[in-house]
Design a protein around this motif. Structure first.
Motif, PDB file in Angstrom:
ATOM      1  N   ILE A 114       0.811  -1.227   0.000  1.00 29.45           N
ATOM      2  CA  ILE A 114       0.000   0.000   0.000  1.00 29.45           C
ATOM      3  C   ILE A 114       0.841   1.272   0.000  1.00 29.45           C
ATOM      4  CG2 ILE A 114      -1.981  -1.163   1.044  1.00 29.45           C
ATOM      5  CD1 ILE A 114      -1.313   0.355   3.672  1.00 29.45           C
ATOM      6  N   SER A 139      -0.782   5.384  -6.498  1.00 25.65           N
ATOM      7  CA  SER A 139      -2.034   5.022  -7.164  1.00 25.65           C
ATOM      8  C   SER A 139      -2.560   6.249  -7.895  1.00 25.65           C
ATOM      9  CB  SER A 139      -3.072   4.516  -6.155  1.00 25.65           C
ATOM     10  OG  SER A 139      -3.430   5.528  -5.240  1.00 25.65           O
ATOM     11  N   GLN A 189      -5.879   4.978  -3.799  1.00 27.39           N
ATOM     12  CA  GLN A 189      -5.542   3.855  -2.915  1.00 27.39           C
ATOM     13  C   GLN A 189      -6.705   2.851  -2.872  1.00 27.39           C
ATOM     14  OE1 GLN A 189      -3.701   5.125   0.824  1.00 27.39           O
ATOM     15  NE2 GLN A 189      -3.442   7.164  -0.059  1.00 27.39           N
ATOM     16  N   TRP A 196      -7.064  -0.316  -3.157  1.00 24.03           N
ATOM     17  CA  TRP A 196      -6.700  -1.722  -3.021  1.00 24.03           C
ATOM     18  C   TRP A 196      -7.612  -2.483  -2.086  1.00 24.03           C
ATOM     19  CZ3 TRP A 196      -2.654   1.956  -1.896  1.00 24.03           C
ATOM     20  CH2 TRP A 196      -1.883   2.279  -3.018  1.00 24.03           C
ATOM     21  N   ASP A 197      -7.691  -3.770  -2.368  1.00 28.44           N
ATOM     22  CA  ASP A 197      -8.431  -4.723  -1.550  1.00 28.44           C
ATOM     23  C   ASP A 197      -7.586  -5.995  -1.560  1.00 28.44           C
ATOM     24  OD1 ASP A 197     -10.377  -7.160  -1.503  1.00 28.44           O
ATOM     25  OD2 ASP A 197     -11.623  -5.506  -0.792  1.00 28.44           O
ATOM     26  N   PHE A 198      -7.326  -6.563  -0.407  1.00 27.93           N
ATOM     27  CA  PHE A 198      -6.452  -7.735  -0.313  1.00 27.93           C
ATOM     28  C   PHE A 198      -7.203  -8.916   0.285  1.00 27.93           C
ATOM     29  CE2 PHE A 198      -3.895  -3.952  -0.145  1.00 27.93           C
ATOM     30  CZ  PHE A 198      -2.814  -4.228  -0.974  1.00 27.93           C
ATOM     31  N   ILE A 241      -4.550  -9.380  -4.872  1.00 31.03           N
ATOM     32  CA  ILE A 241      -4.696  -7.929  -4.834  1.00 31.03           C
ATOM     33  C   ILE A 241      -5.787  -7.556  -5.824  1.00 31.03           C
ATOM     34  CG2 ILE A 241      -3.589  -5.680  -5.108  1.00 31.03           C
ATOM     35  CD1 ILE A 241      -0.899  -7.088  -4.572  1.00 31.03           C
ATOM     36  N   ALA A 249      -8.818  -4.346  -6.838  1.00 32.75           N
ATOM     37  CA  ALA A 249      -8.994  -2.893  -6.776  1.00 32.75           C
ATOM     38  C   ALA A 249     -10.420  -2.554  -7.176  1.00 32.75           C
ATOM     39  CB  ALA A 249      -8.006  -2.184  -7.697  1.00 32.75           C
ATOM     40  N   ASN A 276      -3.229   0.311 -10.684  1.00 31.39           N
ATOM     41  CA  ASN A 276      -3.077   0.496  -9.241  1.00 31.39           C
ATOM     42  C   ASN A 276      -2.729  -0.814  -8.548  1.00 31.39           C
ATOM     43  OD1 ASN A 276      -3.636   3.283  -9.227  1.00 31.39           O
ATOM     44  ND2 ASN A 276      -5.829   2.918  -9.185  1.00 31.39           N
ATOM     45  N   ALA A 277      -3.426  -1.883  -8.885  1.00 30.89           N
ATOM     46  CA  ALA A 277      -3.147  -3.185  -8.261  1.00 30.89           C
ATOM     47  C   ALA A 277      -1.772  -3.696  -8.659  1.00 30.89           C
ATOM     48  CB  ALA A 277      -4.231  -4.191  -8.643  1.00 30.89           C
ATOM     49  N   ALA A 284       0.966  -2.022  -6.612  1.00 28.37           N
ATOM     50  CA  ALA A 284       0.994  -2.610  -5.274  1.00 28.37           C
ATOM     51  C   ALA A 284       1.617  -3.998  -5.305  1.00 28.37           C
ATOM     52  CB  ALA A 284      -0.424  -2.666  -4.692  1.00 28.37           C
TER      53      ALA A 284
END
Length: 185
Positions: free
Chosen positions: A34, A38, A43, A45-47, A101, A103, A112-113, A116
């Motif tokens: 993170i 981005s 930002q 992101w989702d994990f 990852i 997004a 973005n992903a 990361a």
């Protein structure tokens, strides 16, 4: 480890010890992820972290079947079809952890992903871990069934399925082609 050593030393790892990776170590990798830039500083992101071996086996089987069904013959090298059709092939190479990852859907979700993901893989290498982005899992994870397994909402797209674990041996460097450079003055 300095940055150059991390960049030049990180390799795709495809042989892992069964030893689990501690939760705090995985969290530190996500913290590194993170720190990536981005677009418009969203930002997004989702994990999703999966360490359940039975679930990883189930995802591997589903993703293999999806790839076999959707990958047209001739569009990819024949050995990829043979690999996917082998019952012994596990798309996650029996790594003890998978971090997906994702997004939020938008103009730059993939970029973005991906930014990361590179941070995460470099951080993993810096901690003596191996990693590999598993493209074979990507398309299935984007399906309704795949997203349901990940628990991601409709407005989130899975982008980077990355396996993490302790390598069983060092991965040798792969020769690089010279870059195509175009200097414009």
């Amino acid at each position: 480890m300095d940055l150059s050593e991390a960049i030049y030393g990180r390799r795709a790892t495809r042989a892992y010890a069964a030893a689990p990776v501690a939760k705090n170590v995985l969290e530190s990798l996500i913290d590194a992820a993170i720190q990536a830039p981005s677009a418009v500083n969203e930002q997004p992101w989702d994990f999703t972290i999966i360490q359940n071996i039975a679930l990883l086996d189930r995802i591997s089987a589903a993703a293999k079947a999806h790839m076999i069904e959707t990958m047209p013959r001739g569009a990819f090298p024949e050995h990829l079809h043979e690999t996917l059709e082998s019952p012994a092939f596990h798309i996650f190479y029996h790594a003890p952890a998978l971090i997906v990852i994702s997004a939020r859907v938008g103009g730059w979700a993939v970029e973005n992903a991906t930014l990361a993901a590179e941070n995460l893989m470099l951080a993993a290498h810096g901690q003596g871990l191996g990693s590999c982005w598993i493209g074979f899992a990507q398309r299935w994870l984007e399906t309704k069934d795949g997203k349901q397994v990940l628990g991601v909402p409709d407005d989130v797209v899975p982008v980077a399925p990355i396996i993490i674990g302790y390598p069983t041996a060092p991965t040798p460097p792969v020769p690089r082609h010279p870059p195509q450079l175009r200097w414009i003055d």
